[in-house]
Design a protein around this motif. Sequence first.
Motif, PDB file in Angstrom:
ATOM      1  N   ILE A  27      34.244  41.937  36.790  1.00 23.99           N
ATOM      2  CA  ILE A  27      34.708  42.067  38.409  1.00 23.99           C
ATOM      3  C   ILE A  27      36.288  41.903  38.217  1.00 23.99           C
ATOM      4  N   GLN A  28      36.827  43.345  38.976  1.00 30.60           N
ATOM      5  CA  GLN A  28      38.375  42.247  39.810  1.00 30.60           C
ATOM      6  C   GLN A  28      38.848  41.640  40.291  1.00 30.60           C
ATOM      7  N   ALA A  29      37.783  41.572  41.712  1.00 35.28           N
ATOM      8  CA  ALA A  29      37.441  40.804  43.089  1.00 35.28           C
ATOM      9  C   ALA A  29      37.293  40.473  43.626  1.00 35.28           C
ATOM     10  N   GLN A  30      36.962  39.628  44.546  1.00 37.01           N
ATOM     11  CA  GLN A  30      35.787  39.493  45.342  1.00 37.01           C
ATOM     12  C   GLN A  30      36.545  40.180  46.641  1.00 37.01           C
ATOM     13  N   GLY A  31      36.006  40.825  47.179  1.00 36.39           N
ATOM     14  CA  GLY A  31      35.900  41.085  48.978  1.00 36.39           C
ATOM     15  C   GLY A  31      35.102  40.677  49.800  1.00 36.39           C
ATOM     16  N   GLN A  32      35.746  40.947  51.536  1.00 36.25           N
ATOM     17  CA  GLN A  32      34.310  40.203  52.268  1.00 36.25           C
ATOM     18  C   GLN A  32      34.520  41.832  53.470  1.00 36.25           C
ATOM     19  N   ILE A  33      33.211  41.190  53.262  1.00 40.12           N
ATOM     20  CA  ILE A  33      33.083  42.528  54.235  1.00 40.12           C
ATOM     21  C   ILE A  33      33.522  41.784  56.175  1.00 40.12           C
ATOM     22  N   LYS A  34      34.013  42.611  56.184  1.00 37.76           N
ATOM     23  CA  LYS A  34      34.905  43.217  57.626  1.00 37.76           C
ATOM     24  C   LYS A  34      34.086  43.617  58.809  1.00 37.76           C
ATOM     25  N   ARG A  35      33.392  44.402  58.775  1.00 37.69           N
ATOM     26  CA  ARG A  35      33.017  45.382  59.540  1.00 37.69           C
ATOM     27  C   ARG A  35      31.366  45.814  58.942  1.00 37.69           C
ATOM     28  N   ILE A  36      30.420  45.713  59.880  1.00 40.18           N
ATOM     29  CA  ILE A  36      29.451  46.317  59.871  1.00 40.18           C
ATOM     30  C   ILE A  36      29.448  47.989  61.268  1.00 40.18           C
ATOM     31  N   ASP A  37      28.932  48.520  60.593  1.00 43.95           N
ATOM     32  CA  ASP A  37      28.796  49.757  61.933  1.00 43.95           C
ATOM     33  C   ASP A  37      27.009  51.161  61.414  1.00 43.95           C
ATOM     34  N   VAL A  38      26.490  49.931  62.433  1.00 49.58           N
ATOM     35  CA  VAL A  38      25.335  50.383  62.463  1.00 49.58           C
ATOM     36  C   VAL A  38      25.145  51.922  62.828  1.00 49.58           C
ATOM     37  N   ARG A  39      24.933  53.030  62.220  1.00 50.86           N
ATOM     38  CA  ARG A  39      24.329  54.473  62.951  1.00 50.86           C
ATOM     39  C   ARG A  39      23.411  55.569  62.187  1.00 50.86           C
ATOM     40  N   ASN A  40      22.516  55.815  63.504  1.00 53.02           N
ATOM     41  CA  ASN A  40      21.197  55.984  62.881  1.00 53.02           C
ATOM     42  C   ASN A  40      20.022  55.880  61.459  1.00 53.02           C
ATOM     43  N   GLY A  41      20.424  54.596  62.187  1.00 56.10           N
ATOM     44  CA  GLY A  41      19.166  53.962  61.134  1.00 56.10           C
ATOM     45  C   GLY A  41      19.873  53.831  59.477  1.00 56.10           C
ATOM     46  N   ASP A  42      21.439  53.648  59.300  1.00 51.28           N
ATOM     47  CA  ASP A  42      22.233  53.980  58.003  1.00 51.28           C
ATOM     48  C   ASP A  42      23.611  53.108  58.426  1.00 51.28           C
ATOM     49  N   TRP A  43      24.013  52.999  57.304  1.00 52.77           N
ATOM     50  CA  TRP A  43      26.034  51.932  58.305  1.00 52.77           C
ATOM     51  C   TRP A  43      26.994  52.584  57.308  1.00 52.77           C
ATOM     52  N   ARG A  44      27.911  52.082  57.931  1.00 54.38           N
ATOM     53  CA  ARG A  44      29.304  52.209  57.630  1.00 54.38           C
ATOM     54  C   ARG A  44      29.597  50.752  57.718  1.00 54.38           C
ATOM     55  N   LEU A  45      30.454  50.542  56.338  1.00 54.47           N
ATOM     56  CA  LEU A  45      31.296  49.296  55.866  1.00 54.47           C
ATOM     57  C   LEU A  45      32.339  49.584  56.035  1.00 54.47           C
ATOM     58  N   THR A  46      33.170  48.075  56.698  1.00 51.96           N
ATOM     59  CA  THR A  46      34.402  48.226  55.689  1.00 51.96           C
ATOM     60  C   THR A  46      34.830  46.703  55.058  1.00 51.96           C
ATOM     61  N   VAL A  47      35.057  47.447  53.738  1.00 53.99           N
ATOM     62  CA  VAL A  47      35.065  45.818  53.301  1.00 53.99           C
ATOM     63  C   VAL A  47      36.743  45.555  52.522  1.00 53.99           C
ATOM     64  N   LEU A  48      37.118  44.169  53.091  1.00 51.58           N
ATOM     65  CA  LEU A  48      38.530  43.437  52.594  1.00 51.58           C
ATOM     66  C   LEU A  48      38.353  43.659  51.667  1.00 51.58           C
ATOM     67  N   VAL A  49      39.149  43.848  50.438  1.00 53.01           N
ATOM     68  CA  VAL A  49      39.968  44.226  49.116  1.00 53.01           C
ATOM     69  C   VAL A  49      40.558  42.938  48.618  1.00 53.01           C
ATOM     70  N   SER A  50      40.881  42.276  49.052  1.00 51.39           N
ATOM     71  CA  SER A  50      41.927  40.495  48.739  1.00 51.39           C
ATOM     72  C   SER A  50      42.415  40.923  47.943  1.00 51.39           C
ATOM     73  N   GLU A  51      42.176  41.131  46.197  1.00 49.19           N
ATOM     74  CA  GLU A  51      42.913  41.133  45.114  1.00 49.19           C
ATOM     75  C   GLU A  51      42.958  42.288  44.587  1.00 49.19           C
ATOM     76  N   LEU A  52      41.919  43.048  45.191  1.00 52.49           N
ATOM     77  CA  LEU A  52      41.828  44.633  44.235  1.00 52.49           C
ATOM     78  C   LEU A  52      42.869  45.636  44.377  1.00 52.49           C
ATOM     79  N   ASP A  53      43.684  46.022  43.487  1.00 49.44           N
ATOM     80  CA  ASP A  53      44.621  47.356  43.471  1.00 49.44           C
ATOM     81  C   ASP A  53      43.722  48.193  44.021  1.00 49.44           C
ATOM     82  N   MET A  54      44.841  48.412  44.838  1.00 47.10           N
ATOM     83  CA  MET A  54      44.276  50.278  45.614  1.00 47.10           C
ATOM     84  C   MET A  54      44.747  51.712  45.410  1.00 47.10           C
ATOM     85  N   SER A  55      46.128  51.097  44.702  1.00 44.51           N
ATOM     86  CA  SER A  55      46.787  51.927  44.518  1.00 44.51           C
ATOM     87  C   SER A  55      46.772  53.016  43.656  1.00 44.51           C
ATOM     88  N   ASP A  56      45.526  53.242  43.023  1.00 43.18           N
ATOM     89  CA  ASP A  56      44.828  53.770  41.965  1.00 43.18           C
ATOM     90  C   ASP A  56      44.365  54.898  42.718  1.00 43.18           C
TER      91      ASP A  56
END
Length: 221
Positions: free
Chosen positions: A6-35
């Motif tokens: 595991i590289q970092a812990q994140g947190q669920i920021k938002r859950i959008d329910v769309r026709n039976g499935d989900w679109r998740l927004t996840v806060l990444v905390s210390e995970l390096d997203m530069s690459d």
Amino acid sequence: MFTGIIQAQGQIKRIDVRNGDWRLTVLVSELDMSDVGIGDSIATNGVCLTAVEFSAKEFVADVSAETLKVTTLGQMKVGSKVNLEKALRLQDRLGGHLVSGHVDGVGRVKSISQDARSWRYWIEAPADIARYIAHKGSVCINGISLTVNQVTGCEFDVNIVPHTRAETTISEWQVGTEVNLEVDLLARYLERLLAGPQAVYAPEANTSTITKEYLAQSGYL
């Protein structure tokens, strides 16, 4: 592919329910997203998700109805913590074991006890995947690569050192907590190879033709 480190812990920021499935927004905390780029994979509690949007602080991923059904992601709420790992690069160290991010089933924490400075967790696995879990073998639990200490029927235990407990969501587990399980890749492919093309695999098919005697006759023991 992932390593289960595991590289970092994140947190669920938002859950959008769309026709039976989900679109998740996840806060990444210390995970390096530069690459990270659009279409890259990020293991979220052991589930391989594809980033469809991202920034330095978060990423967005679609979660299919199938994934919600067979993993614990469907139990997530805004604020839930998750383990995060970016996809493995060929030049990376393989500190855990090869993990696909394709969850095989959901297990349940049966007991928790302290063992010196470490912690012991007994996990109950579904019967149809318990046969792939072996003494001193590898198992991925909520995205974490762990070594199996003991196996009794459908239950097995893992030893959690203080660092792993502090750097992952394990500290939040309680008796009854459900967790995502992914068994070792080689075990699944070995069974399919030995069973032959006529074998049928479905969620309700909980029996296996692979026995210790069969493995010995085939030269694997």
